[in-house]
Design a protein around this motif. Structure first.
Motif, PDB file in Angstrom:
ATOM      1  N   ASP A  79      -9.677  17.265  22.111  1.00  0.00           N
ATOM      2  CA  ASP A  79      -8.229  17.076  22.119  1.00  0.00           C
ATOM      3  C   ASP A  79      -7.586  17.769  20.915  1.00  0.00           C
ATOM      4  O   ASP A  79      -6.516  18.356  21.019  1.00  0.00           O
ATOM      5  CB  ASP A  79      -7.903  15.584  22.115  1.00  0.00           C
ATOM      6  CG  ASP A  79      -6.522  15.273  22.643  1.00  0.00           C
ATOM      7  OD1 ASP A  79      -5.887  16.158  23.236  1.00  0.00           O
ATOM      8  OD2 ASP A  79      -6.075  14.118  22.470  1.00  0.00           O
ATOM      9  N   GLY A  80      -8.270  17.730  19.782  1.00  0.00           N
ATOM     10  CA  GLY A  80      -7.767  18.425  18.601  1.00  0.00           C
ATOM     11  C   GLY A  80      -7.758  19.940  18.781  1.00  0.00           C
ATOM     12  O   GLY A  80      -6.779  20.610  18.426  1.00  0.00           O
ATOM     13  N   VAL A  81      -8.824  20.475  19.340  1.00  0.00           N
ATOM     14  CA  VAL A  81      -8.882  21.928  19.576  1.00  0.00           C
ATOM     15  C   VAL A  81      -7.796  22.351  20.563  1.00  0.00           C
ATOM     16  O   VAL A  81      -7.105  23.361  20.367  1.00  0.00           O
ATOM     17  CB  VAL A  81     -10.290  22.346  20.069  1.00  0.00           C
ATOM     18  CG1 VAL A  81     -10.292  23.768  20.580  1.00  0.00           C
ATOM     19  CG2 VAL A  81     -11.306  22.178  18.955  1.00  0.00           C
ATOM     20  N   LEU A  82      -7.625  21.568  21.632  1.00  0.00           N
ATOM     21  CA  LEU A  82      -6.571  21.896  22.598  1.00  0.00           C
ATOM     22  C   LEU A  82      -5.179  21.755  21.981  1.00  0.00           C
ATOM     23  O   LEU A  82      -4.275  22.524  22.302  1.00  0.00           O
ATOM     24  CB  LEU A  82      -6.710  21.022  23.838  1.00  0.00           C
ATOM     25  CG  LEU A  82      -7.963  21.293  24.667  1.00  0.00           C
ATOM     26  CD1 LEU A  82      -8.096  20.274  25.784  1.00  0.00           C
ATOM     27  CD2 LEU A  82      -7.954  22.699  25.220  1.00  0.00           C
ATOM     28  N   GLY A  83      -5.008  20.784  21.089  1.00  0.00           N
ATOM     29  CA  GLY A  83      -3.740  20.657  20.376  1.00  0.00           C
ATOM     30  C   GLY A  83      -3.464  21.870  19.492  1.00  0.00           C
ATOM     31  O   GLY A  83      -2.326  22.342  19.401  1.00  0.00           O
ATOM     32  N   VAL A  84      -4.508  22.367  18.843  1.00  0.00           N
ATOM     33  CA  VAL A  84      -4.363  23.578  18.032  1.00  0.00           C
ATOM     34  C   VAL A  84      -3.956  24.762  18.913  1.00  0.00           C
ATOM     35  O   VAL A  84      -3.071  25.548  18.569  1.00  0.00           O
ATOM     36  CB  VAL A  84      -5.667  23.874  17.243  1.00  0.00           C
ATOM     37  CG1 VAL A  84      -5.652  25.260  16.648  1.00  0.00           C
ATOM     38  CG2 VAL A  84      -5.873  22.826  16.168  1.00  0.00           C
ATOM     39  N   ILE A  85      -4.585  24.884  20.075  1.00  0.00           N
ATOM     40  CA  ILE A  85      -4.246  25.982  20.986  1.00  0.00           C
ATOM     41  C   ILE A  85      -2.812  25.848  21.486  1.00  0.00           C
ATOM     42  O   ILE A  85      -2.057  26.828  21.538  1.00  0.00           O
ATOM     43  CB  ILE A  85      -5.255  26.039  22.156  1.00  0.00           C
ATOM     44  CG1 ILE A  85      -6.627  26.453  21.633  1.00  0.00           C
ATOM     45  CG2 ILE A  85      -4.782  26.991  23.242  1.00  0.00           C
ATOM     46  CD1 ILE A  85      -7.742  26.305  22.644  1.00  0.00           C
ATOM     47  N   LYS A  86      -2.398  24.609  21.861  1.00  0.00           N
ATOM     48  CA  LYS A  86      -1.009  24.383  22.279  1.00  0.00           C
ATOM     49  C   LYS A  86      -0.053  24.738  21.158  1.00  0.00           C
ATOM     50  O   LYS A  86       1.000  25.327  21.386  1.00  0.00           O
ATOM     51  CB  LYS A  86      -0.788  22.909  22.665  1.00  0.00           C
ATOM     52  CG  LYS A  86      -1.217  22.544  24.035  1.00  0.00           C
ATOM     53  CD  LYS A  86      -0.667  21.196  24.452  1.00  0.00           C
ATOM     54  CE  LYS A  86      -1.394  20.051  23.799  1.00  0.00           C
ATOM     55  NZ  LYS A  86      -1.024  18.731  24.335  1.00  0.00           N
ATOM     56  N   GLY A  87      -0.415  24.350  19.941  1.00  0.00           N
ATOM     57  CA  GLY A  87       0.435  24.632  18.794  1.00  0.00           C
ATOM     58  C   GLY A  87       0.577  26.110  18.511  1.00  0.00           C
ATOM     59  O   GLY A  87       1.675  26.616  18.275  1.00  0.00           O
ATOM     60  N   ILE A  88      -0.526  26.829  18.545  1.00  0.00           N
ATOM     61  CA  ILE A  88      -0.479  28.279  18.299  1.00  0.00           C
ATOM     62  C   ILE A  88       0.345  28.977  19.373  1.00  0.00           C
ATOM     63  O   ILE A  88       1.141  29.870  19.088  1.00  0.00           O
ATOM     64  CB  ILE A  88      -1.908  28.855  18.215  1.00  0.00           C
ATOM     65  CG1 ILE A  88      -2.586  28.364  16.936  1.00  0.00           C
ATOM     66  CG2 ILE A  88      -1.892  30.370  18.254  1.00  0.00           C
ATOM     67  CD1 ILE A  88      -4.064  28.700  16.840  1.00  0.00           C
ATOM     68  N   ALA A  89       0.172  28.537  20.628  1.00  0.00           N
ATOM     69  CA  ALA A  89       0.950  29.144  21.715  1.00  0.00           C
ATOM     70  C   ALA A  89       2.440  28.868  21.540  1.00  0.00           C
ATOM     71  O   ALA A  89       3.274  29.736  21.808  1.00  0.00           O
ATOM     72  CB  ALA A  89       0.471  28.613  23.057  1.00  0.00           C
ATOM     73  N   GLY A  90       2.791  27.679  21.085  1.00  0.00           N
ATOM     74  CA  GLY A  90       4.193  27.359  20.877  1.00  0.00           C
ATOM     75  C   GLY A  90       4.795  28.088  19.687  1.00  0.00           C
ATOM     76  O   GLY A  90       5.968  28.471  19.700  1.00  0.00           O
ATOM     77  N   ILE A  91       4.004  28.276  18.635  1.00  0.00           N
ATOM     78  CA  ILE A  91       4.500  28.971  17.438  1.00  0.00           C
ATOM     79  C   ILE A  91       4.615  30.467  17.690  1.00  0.00           C
ATOM     80  O   ILE A  91       5.576  31.110  17.257  1.00  0.00           O
ATOM     81  CB  ILE A  91       3.558  28.691  16.242  1.00  0.00           C
ATOM     82  CG1 ILE A  91       3.631  27.213  15.851  1.00  0.00           C
ATOM     83  CG2 ILE A  91       3.911  29.564  15.046  1.00  0.00           C
ATOM     84  CD1 ILE A  91       2.544  26.780  14.891  1.00  0.00           C
TER      85      ILE A  91
END
Length: 150
Positions: free
Chosen positions: A43-55
């Motif tokens: 969940d943390g890795v996917l959150g990082v990926i979601k965050g990078i995509a949003g930024i």
């Protein structure tokens, strides 16, 4: 020849095994805690990926016009990125059996659940899946009373 001694009153109701001060806990919850640690990492890795995509770009996620929580996608990206990184560390702590990791995990997963609830208009299916995972993690961390796995 010696005669067997009579049992003392009340000793028959005690278990034959060694006395333990701690409750061994629910085996489902113990296995669930190990699984919750791995789910926190994922969940943390996917959150990082979601965050990078949003930024990185605002074109990845759908624009929502009339929504109560009006953050732009870059702000949501930073929220998911920070939560994702912290969830990775907490998941690692749970897998290592750190005593602090369960309480911190419950608090951070609760924040992640709220953030994904507010993220529903952007990616509804993935947010619902993440909310379900977060509910399982909270249950597993709250119900396990056994000793650390590792």
């Amino acid at each position: 020849m010696s005669q067997p001694t009579a049992p003392t009153p009340g000793s028959a109701s005690r278990p034959a095994g060694p006395a333990s001060d701690e409750d061994s806990g629910n085996p489902w919850a113990g296995g669930g805690t190990l699984f919750a640690g791995f789910l926190l990492l994922v969940d943390g890795v996917l959150g990082v990926i979601k965050g990078i995509a949003g930024i990185a770009t605002n074109d990845v996620y759908a624009a929502v016009n009339d929504y109560v929580f009006k953050f732009n996608v870059t702000t949501w990206g930073w929220i998911h990125l920070i939560l994702g990184v912290v969830l990775i560390f907490v998941g690692w702590g749970i897998l290592k059996g750190a005593t602090w990791a369960r309480a911190v995990g419950i608090a951070l997963v609760s924040l992640n659940l709220i953030a994904n609830f507010m993220w529903l208009p952007y990616t509804p299916i993935w947010a619902i899946v993440t909310i379900a995972i977060d509910v399982f993690i909270i249950w597993a961390l709250c119900t396990d009373r056994s000793k650390p796995v590792f």
